[in-house]
Design a protein around this motif. Structure first.
Motif, PDB file in Angstrom:
ATOM      1  N   VAL A 384     -46.065  -9.056 -39.892  1.00  0.00           N
ATOM      2  CA  VAL A 384     -45.703  -9.200 -38.478  1.00  0.00           C
ATOM      3  C   VAL A 384     -45.494 -10.669 -38.141  1.00  0.00           C
ATOM      4  N   ALA A 385     -46.349 -11.539 -38.681  1.00  0.00           N
ATOM      5  CA  ALA A 385     -46.196 -12.972 -38.412  1.00  0.00           C
ATOM      6  C   ALA A 385     -44.875 -13.496 -38.966  1.00  0.00           C
ATOM      7  N   ARG A 386     -44.520 -13.062 -40.174  1.00  0.00           N
ATOM      8  CA  ARG A 386     -43.246 -13.521 -40.727  1.00  0.00           C
ATOM      9  C   ARG A 386     -42.066 -13.001 -39.904  1.00  0.00           C
ATOM     10  N   ALA A 387     -42.173 -11.733 -39.456  1.00  0.00           N
ATOM     11  CA  ALA A 387     -41.108 -11.221 -38.591  1.00  0.00           C
ATOM     12  C   ALA A 387     -41.048 -11.999 -37.288  1.00  0.00           C
ATOM     13  N   PHE A 388     -42.217 -12.375 -36.780  1.00  0.00           N
ATOM     14  CA  PHE A 388     -42.219 -13.162 -35.548  1.00  0.00           C
ATOM     15  C   PHE A 388     -41.645 -14.556 -35.784  1.00  0.00           C
ATOM     16  N   ASN A 389     -41.838 -15.095 -36.985  1.00  0.00           N
ATOM     17  CA  ASN A 389     -41.210 -16.387 -37.290  1.00  0.00           C
ATOM     18  C   ASN A 389     -39.701 -16.312 -37.121  1.00  0.00           C
ATOM     19  N   GLU A 390     -39.128 -15.226 -37.645  1.00  0.00           N
ATOM     20  CA  GLU A 390     -37.679 -15.070 -37.500  1.00  0.00           C
ATOM     21  C   GLU A 390     -37.292 -14.882 -36.032  1.00  0.00           C
ATOM     22  N   VAL A 391     -38.097 -14.082 -35.328  1.00  0.00           N
ATOM     23  CA  VAL A 391     -37.802 -13.875 -33.906  1.00  0.00           C
ATOM     24  C   VAL A 391     -37.878 -15.192 -33.146  1.00  0.00           C
ATOM     25  N   ARG A 392     -38.875 -16.004 -33.467  1.00  0.00           N
ATOM     26  CA  ARG A 392     -39.045 -17.268 -32.758  1.00  0.00           C
ATOM     27  C   ARG A 392     -37.897 -18.222 -33.053  1.00  0.00           C
ATOM     28  N   ARG A 393     -37.517 -18.314 -34.325  1.00  0.00           N
ATOM     29  CA  ARG A 393     -36.390 -19.189 -34.653  1.00  0.00           C
ATOM     30  C   ARG A 393     -35.111 -18.702 -33.970  1.00  0.00           C
ATOM     31  N   THR A 394     -34.939 -17.366 -33.981  1.00  0.00           N
ATOM     32  CA  THR A 394     -33.747 -16.835 -33.307  1.00  0.00           C
ATOM     33  C   THR A 394     -33.789 -17.126 -31.814  1.00  0.00           C
ATOM     34  N   ALA A 395     -34.975 -17.015 -31.223  1.00  0.00           N
ATOM     35  CA  ALA A 395     -35.090 -17.277 -29.789  1.00  0.00           C
ATOM     36  C   ALA A 395     -34.793 -18.734 -29.472  1.00  0.00           C
ATOM     37  N   VAL A 396     -35.306 -19.649 -30.295  1.00  0.00           N
ATOM     38  CA  VAL A 396     -35.043 -21.069 -30.050  1.00  0.00           C
ATOM     39  C   VAL A 396     -33.563 -21.368 -30.234  1.00  0.00           C
ATOM     40  N   ARG A 397     -32.980 -20.797 -31.313  1.00  0.00           N
ATOM     41  CA  ARG A 397     -31.542 -21.025 -31.511  1.00  0.00           C
ATOM     42  C   ARG A 397     -30.737 -20.446 -30.348  1.00  0.00           C
ATOM     43  N   ALA A 398     -31.176 -19.237 -29.892  1.00  0.00           N
ATOM     44  CA  ALA A 398     -30.469 -18.639 -28.757  1.00  0.00           C
ATOM     45  C   ALA A 398     -30.612 -19.502 -27.509  1.00  0.00           C
ATOM     46  N   ALA A 399     -31.795 -20.110 -27.331  1.00  0.00           N
ATOM     47  CA  ALA A 399     -31.976 -20.990 -26.180  1.00  0.00           C
ATOM     48  C   ALA A 399     -31.086 -22.207 -26.284  1.00  0.00           C
ATOM     49  N   VAL A 400     -30.987 -22.755 -27.504  1.00  0.00           N
ATOM     50  CA  VAL A 400     -30.111 -23.909 -27.708  1.00  0.00           C
ATOM     51  C   VAL A 400     -28.664 -23.531 -27.410  1.00  0.00           C
ATOM     52  N   ASP A 401     -28.262 -22.379 -27.951  1.00  0.00           N
ATOM     53  CA  ASP A 401     -26.882 -21.952 -27.709  1.00  0.00           C
ATOM     54  C   ASP A 401     -26.643 -21.664 -26.229  1.00  0.00           C
ATOM     55  N   GLU A 402     -27.621 -21.041 -25.572  1.00  0.00           N
ATOM     56  CA  GLU A 402     -27.447 -20.702 -24.161  1.00  0.00           C
ATOM     57  C   GLU A 402     -27.352 -21.960 -23.302  1.00  0.00           C
ATOM     58  N   VAL A 403     -28.227 -22.937 -23.582  1.00  0.00           N
ATOM     59  CA  VAL A 403     -28.173 -24.163 -22.794  1.00  0.00           C
ATOM     60  C   VAL A 403     -26.886 -24.927 -23.080  1.00  0.00           C
ATOM     61  N   THR A 404     -26.473 -24.928 -24.345  1.00  0.00           N
ATOM     62  CA  THR A 404     -25.207 -25.592 -24.672  1.00  0.00           C
ATOM     63  C   THR A 404     -24.044 -24.920 -23.945  1.00  0.00           C
ATOM     64  N   LEU A 405     -24.074 -23.562 -23.947  1.00  0.00           N
ATOM     65  CA  LEU A 405     -23.022 -22.840 -23.242  1.00  0.00           C
ATOM     66  C   LEU A 405     -23.071 -23.119 -21.744  1.00  0.00           C
TER      67      LEU A 405
END
Length: 778
Positions: A384-405
């Motif tokens: 679960v922690a490893r899956a959350f790592n991916e979720v967290r990285r995806t969330a941060v990347r999505a935040a970066v992309d959203e703010v950039t957009l």
């Protein structure tokens, strides 16, 4: 019971507490079951020495007193031996009562033994009355035997309840010894019956049959008791019964059983000798067996207690180990799951908002550093922690992309808004030139309306700039009167003809905040006119208050519910991030942004009897004294624009004919009664100002001045006078400037219109907006 919302620690505790509680209950139950018999074995000595020995002494003395009582009843005189025996019996009873009433015996006695002891005490209480009957000869020999035998039977019932040991072998031995005691008691009853019969010289009615039954019962009990004795004790008893005394006594008993009458030559002395020997031998055998039994119970109880202690310690250790393992595993699971929860909470509540804020500030963000790895092992929690790592990285990347957009979207909006601003500013300048050249009132009215629409377009373009997070760029170098600020705001509202300027206290607003305050007020006035019935008025008033200057905008609409009002005030106090989904509340967002920029406080509150009051508190840092008229040329464009609005309201709006019988000036809905008293005053005999006359066809009516002015003016006449005053003042200034060779509408410091930033040729021939830090230019 709903356990879905329980904390993970509570759930783990619930999983552990059940088995551990069950194990603890079983341990306590098993310990109690084993500990009780051990205590019973240890209490055997207490029962023997506190009940067995004193009780056996009372039984012995009662048996002797019984024989003497029967002999006395059979004779014709009192026996001194009986009196002495009664004293010995009483002493034994006193000692038994002391033991029975003590706490040691009662503590180890169970419920059955307690009842038997109470019965024994009650039977002993009846002994004095029985003795009185015997002394008065109110009872026969059989009754006396029954009296004493009943008391002795109560004692043996107590002995029987005492012989309830947990060990089967010990219990059989105790029961056998009690049976031997009963057999000895029957032997005593037979001796008492025979002694009475010998003393009387014959059997009484039924005495022989009773004697036979007693002897047979005595032999039967002895055989049964011996069968339950251990082999060694049984052998000892067999040797005892083979003695001369037992054989002689048995022979005499047989002779008594065979003869229904008392033998004439019965050897009573031989009977007494044999009976005494047998009776004493049985008593000694019983006492030795009881002592041996008590001594054997102590080691057995000690062994049971040792086993119990070992089992209890081991069971307790097992329980403690189970609890410790459960606590350790539960704590580990709880900590790991809490770590995952804390990481998720940190990402949701701190890291992602911090990343978004930093991105909006233009900072660079390292996704790997902002989303560190969680290593919680290789089990399901680790997965679960490893899956959350991916979720967290995806969330941060999505935040970066959203703010950039969003940043790109804001830049697009800002670029379009700046271009729109440039076009609107050029349009306003063109309209101003056309207005100066136009003399036809109809055409001028149309130009004024287009000019008003362009002003509103400029405000909407500034809305886009504010939504994009930039400054509109409209400003003044010097303070502007508060009344001019309000008029400038009214001039940017579509339904300006429904706005009344009420009482306005003299004050000035610093130039750096004038543009934003005008925009803020325009948005609030626009809302007031939009959300109130078309036939109602919107009032604007200003007054000085401690800490600043308050401008109140009051409408007569339906108002807002308490929750909606609280939510709106919350957004005005704390401007939220712009959400394109909330396009229906753009004005509220713009007002909040503008208010936060200058520390202006805006509050909505209910009006009475209906409607909303928007209170705008401009802080004292932005308030100064009211500037004199003409002190700042940059404020002149706003005055000219207000004059256009005023003059426009004196004419019928296109598409809305004037009512029959009503003067056109009645359409004026921007009363100037609250204007500064320092403005040019009309002459006492009338306004004396020229008024533009609508031409019909190609022939224009000549200008005419009012010849007669009534002593008392109506409100409509006063409104017309003030409108004419303002229009004439503006025209006079313009004519004077033309005569001097300059145009006050185009000051040297900047372009012409209110808040119009300087523009230059932009790419593709479009105007490029001036930088927001330029000073205005109005």
């Amino acid at each position: 019971m709903n356990t879905r919302d329980w904390p993970i620690r509570a759930k783990l505790t619930a999983l552990v507490i059940g088995p551990v509680t069950g194990l603890l209950a079983l341990w306590i139950f098993a310990t109690t079951l084993t500990f009780g018999p051990a205590l019973d074995l240890l209490s055997a000595r207490t029962l023997l020495y506190d009940l067995g020995r004193p009780g056996e002494a009372v039984v012995t003395e009662l048996q002797r007193e019984r024989r003497l009582s029967v002999v006395q009843l059979a004779g014709d005189r009192a026996l001194p031996e009986l009196t002495e025996q009664r004293v010995r019996t009483d002493d034994a009873i006193v000692e038994l009562r002391r033991k029975v009433g003590g706490g040691d015996l009662r503590d180890v006695a169970d419920a059955q033994l307690d009842d038997r002891l109470d019965q024994l005490v009650s039977a002993l209480d009846a002994l004095p009355a029985g003795r009185a009957f015997i002394d008065d000869r109110k009872v026969d020999r059989a009754g006396a035997v029954g009296l004493y035998s009943g008391i002795v039977a109560s004692a043996f019932q107590a002995f029987g309840a005492m012989a309830a040991l947990p060990d089967a072998q010990l219990n059989r031995e105790a029961t056998a010894l009690t049976a031997l005691g009963r057999s000895r008691e029957l032997l005593g009853q037979a001796d008492a019956l025979l002694a009475g019969a010998v003393t009387a010289g014959r059997y009484a009615d039924g005495e022989h049959e009773q004697l036979v039954r007693t002897v047979e019962n005595q032999r039967f009990l002895a055989e049964i008791a011996v069968a339950d004795l251990p082999p060694a004790e049984r052998t000892a008893y067999q040797r005892l019964t083979e003695g001369a005394g037992f054989l002689q006594l048995r022979a005499l008993q047989d002779s008594l059983i065979r003869s229904p009458a008392l033998p004439a030559r019965f050897d009573m002395r031989a009977w007494d000798t044999g009976h005494a020997e047998v009776w004493q031998s049985l008593r000694d055998f019983e006492l030795r067996g009881a002592d041996a039994l008590a001594e054997r119970s102590v080691p057995m109880a000690t062994r049971i207690l040792v086993q119990l202690a070992a089992a209890g310690v081991l069971g307790l250790i097992a329980i403690v180990v189970c609890v410790l393992v459960a606590l350790r595993v539960g704590r580990s699971l709880a900590q790991r799951l809490t770590g995952v929860r804390a990481a998720a909470t940190e990402v949701a509540e701190r890291r992602l908002p911090d990343v978004v804020a930093r991105l909006r500030r233009g900072e660079e963000v390292d996704v790997a550093r902002e989303a560190p790895e969680l290593d919680l092992g290789g089990d399901e929690i680790g997965q679960v922690a490893r899956a959350f790592n991916e979720v967290r990285r995806t969330a941060v990347r999505a935040a970066v992309d959203e703010v950039t957009l969003r940043r790109g979207f804001n830049e697009v909006i800002l670029n379009l808004a700046r271009r729109s601003q440039g076009l609107v500013h050029r349009q306003l300048a063109l309209l101003d030139r056309l207005e100066r050249r136009t003399e036809d009132p109809d055409e001028l009215a149309g130009l004024f309306q287009v000019d008003h629409l362009a002003t509103r377009l400029r405000r909407h373009a500034e809305d886009l700039v504010i939504l994009a997070g930039a400054a509109p760029g409209r400003g003044w170098r010097r303070p502007v009167a508060a009344v001019d600020v309000m008029r400038g705001a009214i001039s940017e509202v579509e339904a300006y003809d429904r706005v009344d300027v009420g009482e306005v206290a003299p004050a000035g607003v610093l130039g750096r905040a004038v543009g934003d305050v005008i925009h803020l007020l325009a948005e609030l006035i626009e809302n007031a006119t939009a959300f109130s019935p078309p036939g109602t008025r919107v009032d604007v008033a200003g007054r000085s208050v401690p800490g600043g200057y308050t401008i109140e905008i009051t409408d007569r609409g339906l108002g807002m519910s308490a929750p909606a009002l609280a939510e709106a005030n919350r957004k005005l106090a704390e401007p939220p991030e712009f959400d394109p989904a909330g396009s229906a509340r753009l004005g509220l967002f713009v007002v909040a942004r503008l208010a936060a920029r200058h520390g202006v406080r805006v509050e909505l509150r209910p009006s009475r009897p209906a409607g909303i009051v928007a209170a705008v508190l401009v802080p004292s840092e932005l308030i100064t004294d009211e500037p004199p008229v003409g002190a700042d040329a940059s404020a002149e464009p706003e005055r000219r624009r207000l004059a256009k609005v005023t003059r426009l309201t004196t004419m019928p709006r296109p598409g809305r004919p004037t009512r029959p019988g009503r003067d056109r000036s009645e359409n004026t809905v921007v009363p100037l009664q609250a204007a500064r008293a320092s403005t040019v005053e009309p002459p006492a005999d009338g306004d004396g100002l020229p008024r533009r006359i609508r031409r019909r066809g190609v022939t224009a009516r000549p200008r005419a001045a009012v010849a007669d002015t009534p002593a008392h003016r109506t409100p409509e006449e006063a409104r017309r006078a003030m409108s004419a005053l303002q229009a004439g003042t503006a025209r006079g200034r313009r004519d004077g400037s033309r005569a001097a060779g300059t145009d006050p509408a185009t000051p040297a410091t900047g372009p012409r219109d209110t808040g119009t930033p300087s523009t230059a040729a932009g790419p593709a021939g479009e105007p490029a907006p001036a930088a927001p830090d330029q000073t205005n230019r109005d």
